[in-house]
Design a protein around this motif. Structure first.
Motif, PDB file in Angstrom:
ATOM      1  N   PHE A 121       2.654  22.459   5.292  1.00 18.32           N
ATOM      2  CA  PHE A 121       3.298  21.422   4.497  1.00 18.32           C
ATOM      3  C   PHE A 121       2.544  20.985   3.255  1.00 18.32           C
ATOM      4  O   PHE A 121       3.111  20.302   2.401  1.00 18.32           O
ATOM      5  CB  PHE A 121       3.562  20.191   5.377  1.00 18.32           C
ATOM      6  CG  PHE A 121       4.584  20.435   6.442  1.00 18.32           C
ATOM      7  CD1 PHE A 121       5.888  20.760   6.129  1.00 18.32           C
ATOM      8  CD2 PHE A 121       4.220  20.364   7.784  1.00 18.32           C
ATOM      9  CE1 PHE A 121       6.827  20.990   7.113  1.00 18.32           C
ATOM     10  CE2 PHE A 121       5.162  20.588   8.781  1.00 18.32           C
ATOM     11  CZ  PHE A 121       6.469  20.903   8.443  1.00 18.32           C
ATOM     12  N   THR A 124       3.203  17.564   1.004  1.00 17.78           N
ATOM     13  CA  THR A 124       4.568  17.036   1.080  1.00 17.78           C
ATOM     14  C   THR A 124       4.695  16.095   2.272  1.00 17.78           C
ATOM     15  O   THR A 124       3.986  16.225   3.262  1.00 17.78           O
ATOM     16  CB  THR A 124       5.604  18.166   1.215  1.00 17.78           C
ATOM     17  OG1 THR A 124       5.413  18.832   2.471  1.00 17.78           O
ATOM     18  CG2 THR A 124       5.472  19.166   0.086  1.00 17.78           C
ATOM     19  N   ALA A 128      11.047  13.902   2.813  1.00 18.64           N
ATOM     20  CA  ALA A 128      11.607  14.800   1.795  1.00 18.64           C
ATOM     21  C   ALA A 128      13.114  14.918   1.884  1.00 18.64           C
ATOM     22  O   ALA A 128      13.748  15.481   0.999  1.00 18.64           O
ATOM     23  CB  ALA A 128      10.985  16.186   1.929  1.00 18.64           C
ATOM     24  N   ARG A 157       9.504  22.618   4.108  1.00 18.61           N
ATOM     25  CA  ARG A 157      10.339  21.422   4.132  1.00 18.61           C
ATOM     26  C   ARG A 157      11.825  21.775   4.166  1.00 18.61           C
ATOM     27  O   ARG A 157      12.645  20.963   4.580  1.00 18.61           O
ATOM     28  CB  ARG A 157      10.017  20.533   2.934  1.00 18.61           C
ATOM     29  CG  ARG A 157       8.750  19.726   3.112  1.00 18.61           C
ATOM     30  CD  ARG A 157       8.802  18.846   4.344  1.00 18.61           C
ATOM     31  NE  ARG A 157       7.552  18.099   4.559  1.00 18.61           N
ATOM     32  CZ  ARG A 157       7.200  17.578   5.707  1.00 18.61           C
ATOM     33  NH1 ARG A 157       7.959  17.712   6.781  1.00 18.61           N
ATOM     34  NH2 ARG A 157       6.060  16.908   5.825  1.00 18.61           N
ATOM     35  N   PRO A 161      12.553  19.362   7.308  1.00 17.36           N
ATOM     36  CA  PRO A 161      12.518  18.330   6.261  1.00 17.36           C
ATOM     37  C   PRO A 161      11.892  17.016   6.691  1.00 17.36           C
ATOM     38  O   PRO A 161      11.366  16.282   5.857  1.00 17.36           O
ATOM     39  CB  PRO A 161      13.991  18.141   5.905  1.00 17.36           C
ATOM     40  CG  PRO A 161      14.748  18.631   7.096  1.00 17.36           C
ATOM     41  CD  PRO A 161      13.925  19.750   7.646  1.00 17.36           C
TER      42      PRO A 161
END
Length: 538
Positions: A121, A124, A128, A157, A161
């Protein structure tokens, strides 16, 4: 006096060569159109049809597996069982005794690392959902050291997500914590990119690229040699938890030309020849020593639009594209009726989430011409970027499509490209391209959201976006009411396929593999080739 110690060691020394000589398992060679597009073996970078064939059932494995020889439904994999703790938390019990290719036993530490920041990841966040994580115009080269290539967290993601963290409960138990409710967590853990790596193997690799070209995983075969654009050699991982692999060595070799793959099979150079066009099947099977296996798979061929192109900004012109295609004619002429026109971007294995009364846009030249007149289209050229038969029948299909579009009044011009970076490159000539979409598990988020939602490839590369579609994508990802989710899915299909077309489905894809009849092996209903114990030579 002679010591007995050397004499006691002698039988062991003599037995080692004898043991090696007793390994009479076959070595096989598989001719493929392409091994990988990214020249790496890391699923988080290689999200492709060709990668699926090489990676799964041979090299990479996830916690929740798939029935590769049946209906592709979920099966215990590196986890033996799982249970819901809540709508956003899933607990899994790991399979004991699983050995990585480096000999280490898989534990919860490896699982947590596989889904951690340093491997998946980056920086992030699990918030998201609904916001696009773009990546650059071209697929960038890996950077020095272990810094992740930008597209890796973007793909991560796309697949997860809202995954916040993986909790280590004990040495053989993990809990996946999502930032939002997610009824598809089990499915996501069975999809491509949810695979488990050896933490030690990853950390000991000098650079990310070194890792990505020789990953340390748990599959029945391990990487011996990988030469980009040429050959991938795998060897049996005899400590495989699922039993001794039936093949000593597997070589995937790149043979771009169909005729060369077929001739190499017939001459005995190759054990398997992949990506066989339907019109070649009869010719191969005239020789009774050979057969072709395969059929439809959970993948649809698409034509994709860049709505930023000056001409395609008007959705009426994209809608005219969709009504200009006689899809059944393509299936009959180029696929010998061996595939079909599906109900849009969905599959029956969605179960009660399938929109039964849905259909692709009807073939209607009059409607296409009406839309073009209404949009005041004056015959401006529209580029169509194309690879040379990356997909089976790709070039022939493109030639048929351009004639169909011309009949409606669309001036589409083919531009041949060498690779996917050139296909995806931003600019005023990016307008129409080929693609395919798979269903990684049995829910619409696995394809429609995964490929066309906020973090789908189309939006990440800046081809297409739609505010309502993005809002509904979050609802589909985080909603727990199946009836509401199904209504959201229907509306998303209306947007993406009819109102503001992001793509149009051409037909369900099919894949065909040729081999000698005496070679005992069964094709999967997928691009993946299964060479685990029980599906070769038995």
């Amino acid at each position: 006096m002679i010591s007995r110690r050397p004499l006691l060691a002698l039988p062991t020394l003599l037995a080692a060569p004898a043991l090696a000589q007793s390994d009479n398992r076959p070595s096989i060679t598989i001719a493929v159109q392409k091994i990988t597009n990214s020249n790496t073996l890391e699923p988080l970078r290689e999200q492709s049809n060709v990668g699926e064939r090489v990676f799964y059932s041979s090299l990479w494995e996830g916690l929740i597996g798939r029935d590769w020889l049946g209906d592709l439904s979920a099966r215990p994999g590196l986890a033996t069982e799982w249970r819901r703790v809540s709508d956003s938390v899933l607990e899994l019990s790991l399979r004991p005794g699983v050995r990585f290719h480096n000999g280490d036993e898989m534990t919860a530490e490896d699982v947590a690392f596989s889904f951690g920041r340093s491997r998946m990841f980056g920086d992030t966040l699990a918030t998201a959902q609904g916001r696009t994580l773009p990546y650059g115009e071209n697929v960038p080269a890996p950077r020095p050291g272990k810094e992740l290539p930008p597209e890796v967290p973007a793909v991560a993601r796309r697949a997860f997500p809202a995954l916040e963290r993986v909790e280590i409960v004990d040495r053989m138990t993990v809990r996946f914590h999502n930032a939002t409710p997610d009824v598809t967590l089990e499915g996501r853990l069975s999809r491509f990119g949810a695979d488990i790596v050896s933490r030690r193997g990853y950390e000991e690799a000098a650079t990310w690229l070194d890792w990505a070209r020789k990953p340390v995983t748990t599959g029945p075969y391990k990487v011996v040699d990988f030469r980009a654009d040429a050959v991938l050699t795998l060897a049996a991982h005899d400590a495989y938890w699922g039993g001794r692999p039936p093949i000593k060595q597997i070589r995937f070799v790149e043979v771009p030309e169909v005729a060369s793959r077929i001739n190499g099979l017939l001459s005995g150079d190759y054990t398997f020849a992949c990506d066989i066009p339907p019109d070649q099947i009869a010719g191969i099977e005239r020789n009774r020593a050979f057969e072709v296996q395969g059929g439809t798979i959970l993948n649809h061929r698409l034509t994709v639009f860049d709505k930023n192109h000056a001409t395609l900004r008007d959705p009426r012109i994209r809608r005219a594209f969709t009504h200009s295609i006689d899809r059944q004619a393509i299936v009959d002429a180029l696929w010998a009726g061996r595939t079909e026109v599906p109900k849009g971007l969905q599959w029956p294995f969605y179960g009660d989430m399938l929109i039964q009364d849905w259909a692709v846009p009807r073939f209607d030249l009059a409607e296409a011409r009406r839309l073009l007149r209404e949009a005041n289209y004056r015959g401006e050229p529209i580029p169509y970027r194309l690879l040379n038969n990356y997909y089976t029948n790709q070039t022939a299909t493109a030639q048929v499509l351009t004639e169909m579009w011309r009949a409606a009044g669309l001036n589409v011009q083919i531009e041949m490209k060498e690779n996917w970076s050139q296909i995806m490159e931003r600019g005023p000539t990016r307008a129409v391209r080929d693609w395919s979409n798979s269903a990684a598990f049995n829910d619409p988020v696995s394809s429609l959201v995964n490929q066309h939602g906020p973090n789908g490839q189309q939006q990440q590369i800046g081809e297409w976006t739609n505010e309502e579609m993005n809002r509904l994508s979050v609802e589909l990802e985080s909603g727990i009411d199946r009836a509401r989710r199904k209504l959201a899915f229907r509306r998303m299909l209306e947007i993406c396929e009819r109102e503001d077309p992001a793509y149009t489905v051409l037909h369900q894809n099919a894949t065909f593999t040729a081999k000698r009849r005496e070679t005992r092996w069964k094709a999967s209903p997928a691009f993946a080739m299964d060479f685990r114990p029980g599906n070769f030579g038995s």
